[in-house]
Design an enzyme around this catalytic site. Structure first.
Site, mmCIF file in Angstrom:
data_model
loop_
_atom_site.group_PDB
_atom_site.id
_atom_site.type_symbol
_atom_site.label_atom_id
_atom_site.label_comp_id
_atom_site.label_asym_id
_atom_site.label_seq_id
_atom_site.Cartn_x
_atom_site.Cartn_y
_atom_site.Cartn_z
ATOM 1 N N SER A 168 0.824 -1.207 0.000
ATOM 2 C CA SER A 168 0.000 0.000 0.000
ATOM 3 C C SER A 168 0.855 1.252 0.000
ATOM 4 C CB SER A 168 -0.926 -0.001 1.214
ATOM 5 O OG SER A 168 -0.182 -0.189 2.394
ATOM 6 N N ASN A 187 -3.554 6.491 -0.542
ATOM 7 C CA ASN A 187 -2.911 6.668 0.764
ATOM 8 C C ASN A 187 -2.045 7.923 0.823
ATOM 9 O OD1 ASN A 187 -4.160 4.534 1.892
ATOM 10 N ND2 ASN A 187 -2.460 3.105 1.664
ATOM 11 N N HIS A 237 -3.169 -3.014 -5.491
ATOM 12 C CA HIS A 237 -3.431 -2.591 -4.117
ATOM 13 C C HIS A 237 -4.921 -2.749 -3.814
ATOM 14 C CE1 HIS A 237 -3.560 0.946 -1.048
ATOM 15 N NE2 HIS A 237 -3.581 -0.222 -0.458
ATOM 16 N N GLU A 278 -6.357 -0.318 -6.766
ATOM 17 C CA GLU A 278 -5.356 0.574 -7.360
ATOM 18 C C GLU A 278 -4.345 -0.316 -8.073
ATOM 19 O OE1 GLU A 278 -4.374 4.735 -5.005
ATOM 20 O OE2 GLU A 278 -3.526 2.911 -4.220
#
Ligand code: 3H9
Length: 709
Positions: free
Chosen positions: A415, A486, A436, A448
């Site tokens: 991540s 993130n 991800h 992702e």
């Protein structure tokens, strides 16, 4: 007759075929051409009845959604020409039978309900999904549907927007007959059976409206449900009002109420945002430098490395799509624990009615727990989901490089870590990519897909296509720390922490963002995900922080106290045995103490400032991501935030929201925060440029002059 609609004959039955690929949307010219066909049928003495059917894969998926944008921006006169057409069909003296396969959605179902009879293929679905676009049915759907299906079901269908399958539609009275086999032949045969009968007009069928004593309870319950499940959205409540009008007013007056509510919704920011989301979800699948013809690597078997929470969830995702999985962990107890969690998750899905026991049994058969890489030479793809740390990831990829055959896709579920560095542990970096998944992987829609600098086009195209097979929305992003989601979430949560350190209540911060529409407040989200995750990452990356820049302090201190969030029974909040959050006065006291020690002045902070600080932190970082080309388009960021971070769909995503507010105003506010809070709020260069040009994020395309785009 235009190319969009064909009129043919089978002896005394006319056949009107709508032919507007890909989904027979009722775009410009289609209603007019159907109307012309009906006129010809009325005049043709050799025709006794008509069948209206769709060519290709479906009946009609509704009005053409692209046209709504033209109406609201004033480029096109209001009205789709649908209402007069439906009246004309209903008044046609010869029976019109609507033959439905695929979908009759939105305007498609409204068109169908104007026919005198409806027959359907067993796989057909009917629905009024307009609320998902922020509007309500606008061509009589809220008035005709309760007359066919009853008030309770009509309210549910119009307010929640979910389709019903053919069998249920038949039971409800929306369909009159199910046709197995050739739909057109069956519809023609059916038409011949009704030639002598009076053709029923839906608008005159009032019998299902005549139980007013039940209505109040139905509408109250529907409004309660809408406020809870579609929190903040105006269209579901408008749809309920419109169906209620059907129970109180004659048909024509009910249609007037519907028209007004439809227009209120259509011209709202919510519908513009939701239509942006509809097209955005389809646009993200298109990657400019990867043509449609790029060869795809078929993925018919996978290996997942790591049977922890993420690895187990990912194994379920593949199994749910019918793809066999080898689930590997280093030791038997870890593997047993992982399989146990998978079994428990499936059992709870059965309990909640999401899956049948048989489905679950079949899925479990597809997941094979293993302790070695022995069979990894036979899989088409591997997803690594081990503990988040570079040395371990590299070790796993080095091992995969040795055991997997050429052509295997090697994916990492990291991540935050660099895909390029992970790929450097192999001699085939072109096969390496990031996939991800978001926790819980079996439920969250977002995937992702992280493009490393060497990832091949085949590998990227295969993962994009695979995301659909896995029922995920795949969004391609570039390689940087935290990728898109993130990386933006960092500043968002940072501001939430700063706010409580400056004197805002923990609950007030969470409440302000919840009221904005976020699924959960940022501090409660931290508790759910585990505060230790971010703590560990911060420790690993501390050397990369700007020297002297302000850093949040409270969360690290909570972690030092062992308050990791829900999993330890305490974090920002305390948790009872049902994991219900309870405000903790101890944390409030500690916050004040830590803030005083750090010399942070305490003040009263408004909900508006809370929202601006957190949401504009997302936007500013999003602008940098866009400028750097880490996201392909602003809409890609929006789709990531809607599907992975609980951003409210009716606000269209953070970048769309900023465009709605106006980039000038956004820049002013960010500049104000910059003056007040220092360098972390430096406005992104792209934001400054677009604001100056009077442009929007939506108009920006990498490498193109915005004003010319
Ligand atoms: C309405 O009807 C209002 C009425 O009350 C009348 C008021 C007066 N319009 O999704 P896919 C495109 S509102 C324009 O990839 P699937 C879509 O963009 C409407 N375009 O395929 C895509 O284009 P591209 C109510 C549409 O098989 C291509 O078709 N109806 C429309 O996965 C293929 O679509 C709805 O809300 C449209 N209506 O799913 C239904 N529909 O290839 C909306 C699709 O260029 N549509 N396109 O990217 C859907 O839910 C899905 O598209 C559907 C097919 C289930 C139909």
């Amino acid at each position: 007759m235009s190319d969009l609609v064909q009129l043919t004959k089978n002896q005394d039955v006319a056949i009107i075929t709508i032919n507007n690929p890909p989904v027979n949307a009722l775009g410009p010219g289609v209603p007019e051409a159907i109307s012309q066909a009906i006129t010809e049928i009325i005049q043709d003495e050799g025709v006794k009845a008509a069948v209206l059917i769709g060519a290709g894969r479906t009946f009609v998926a509704g009005a053409d959604i692209k046209e709504f944008g033209k109406i609201t921006s004033g480029q096109k006169a209001r009205g789709t020409g649908l209402l007069p057409l439906l009246r004309q069909i209903e008044d046609c003296p010869k029976p019109v039978v609507i033959a439905i396969h695929g979908m009759a959605f939105g305007g498609g179902l409204e068109l169908a309900m104007s026919g005198h009879y409806r027959v359907g293929a067993p796989g057909a679905q009917v629905g009024q999904p307009e609320v998902k676009l922020g509007i309500i049915p606008g061509a009589g759907g809220t008035q005709r549907l309760p007359r066919l299906a009853g008030v309770a079901k009509a309210v549910e269908m119009c307010a929640q927007g979910n389709p019903v399958p053919a069998r249920e539609a038949l039971e409800l009275g929306i369909l009159d007959r199910m046709i197995d086999g050739d739909l057109l032949a069956g519809a023609i045969a059916f038409a011949r059976t009704v030639l002598e009968k009076p053709a029923p007009k839906t608008r005159e069928r009032n019998e299902k409206l005549r139980i007013p004593e039940q209505h109040a309870a139905i509408f109250t319950a529907a409004r309660g449900l809408a406020r809870q499940k579609q929190r903040g959205m105006m269209a579901p409540l408008a749809a309920i009002d419109a169906v209620e009008a059907a129970t109180r007013l004659p048909f024509d007056e009910g249609c007037e109420v519907e028209k007004k509510l439809f227009n209120d919704c259509l011209f709202s920011d919510q519908s513009k945002a939701l239509m942006h989301v509809f097209f955005g979800e389809r646009e993200v699948a298109k990657v400019p430098d990867i043509p449609k013809e790029t060869p795809i690597i078929p993925v018919n078997s996978v290996g997942v490395v790591g049977a922890g929470t993420m690895g187990g969830g990912i194994a379920m995702v593949f199994a749910n799509a019918g793809i066999p999985v080898l689930l590997k962990d280093a030791d038997q107890p870890a593997l047993d624990r992982g399989m146990e969690v998978i079994r428990k998750n499936y059992a709870s899905s059965v309990k909640r009615g999401r899956f049948t026991q048989q489905f679950v049994d079949e899925r479990l058969q597809l997941i094979k727990p293993v302790l070695s890489y022995d069979d990894f030479g036979n899989v088409d793809m591997v997803v690594e989901a081990v503990f988040e740390g570079m040395p371990l990831k590299k070790e796993v990829f080095g091992q995969l490089d040795r055991v997997c055959r050429p052509g295997t896709i090697l994916a990492s579920n990291t991540s935050t870590l660099s895909i390029d560095e992970i790929a450097s542990a192999t001699v085939r970096p072109e096969a390496v990519i990031g996939t991800h998944f978001f926790s819980p992987a079996n439920l969250m829609r977002l995937l992702e897909i992280v493009r490393g600098k060497a990832s091949s086009k085949e590998v990227i195209a295969s993962c994009m296509q695979l995301s659909k097979k896995l029922s995920k929305v795949g969004v391609l992003v570039g390689n940087c720390r935290g990728f898109v989601g993130n990386r933006m979430f960092g500043p968002y949560r940072r501001e939430a922490q700063f706010l409580v350190e400056e004197g805002a209540n923990i609950e007030a911060v969470d409440q302000a963002l919840y009221d904005f529409g976020m699924a959960m407040g940022p501090l409660a989200t931290g508790d759910l995900a585990g505060l230790d995750v971010g703590w560990r990452i911060r420790k690993e990356y501390r050397h990369l922080e700007k020297p002297g820049a302000r850093q949040p302090l409270a969360e690290d201190r909570l972690c030092e106290m062992g308050r990791y969030g829900q999993k330890t029974g305490a974090g920002w909040y305390k948790y009872d045995e049902n994991r219900r959050a309870i405000p903790d006065p101890e944390v409030a006291d500690l916050l004040r103490k830590w803030a005083t020690e750090a010399g942070i002045p305490q003040r009263k902070i408004s909900p508006q400032e809370i929202v601006d600080r957190c949401i504009l932190a997302l936007v500013n970082e999003g602008a940098r991501i866009l400028e750097e080309g880490i996201a392909l388009r602003a809409v890609d960021i929006d789709i990531i935030y809607l599907n992975g971070y609980g951003f409210p769909a009716y606000r269209g995503g953070p970048m769309w929201y900023a465009d709605t507010v106006g980039l000038n105003r956004v820049l002013d506010r960010i500049s104000e925060f910059h003056r007040q809070h220092g360098e972390l709020w430096e406005p992104a260069t792209l934001l400054k440029r677009l604001a100056q040009e009077g442009a929007t994020f939506a108009e920006f395309h990498q490498g193109q002059d915005v004003t010319a785009a």
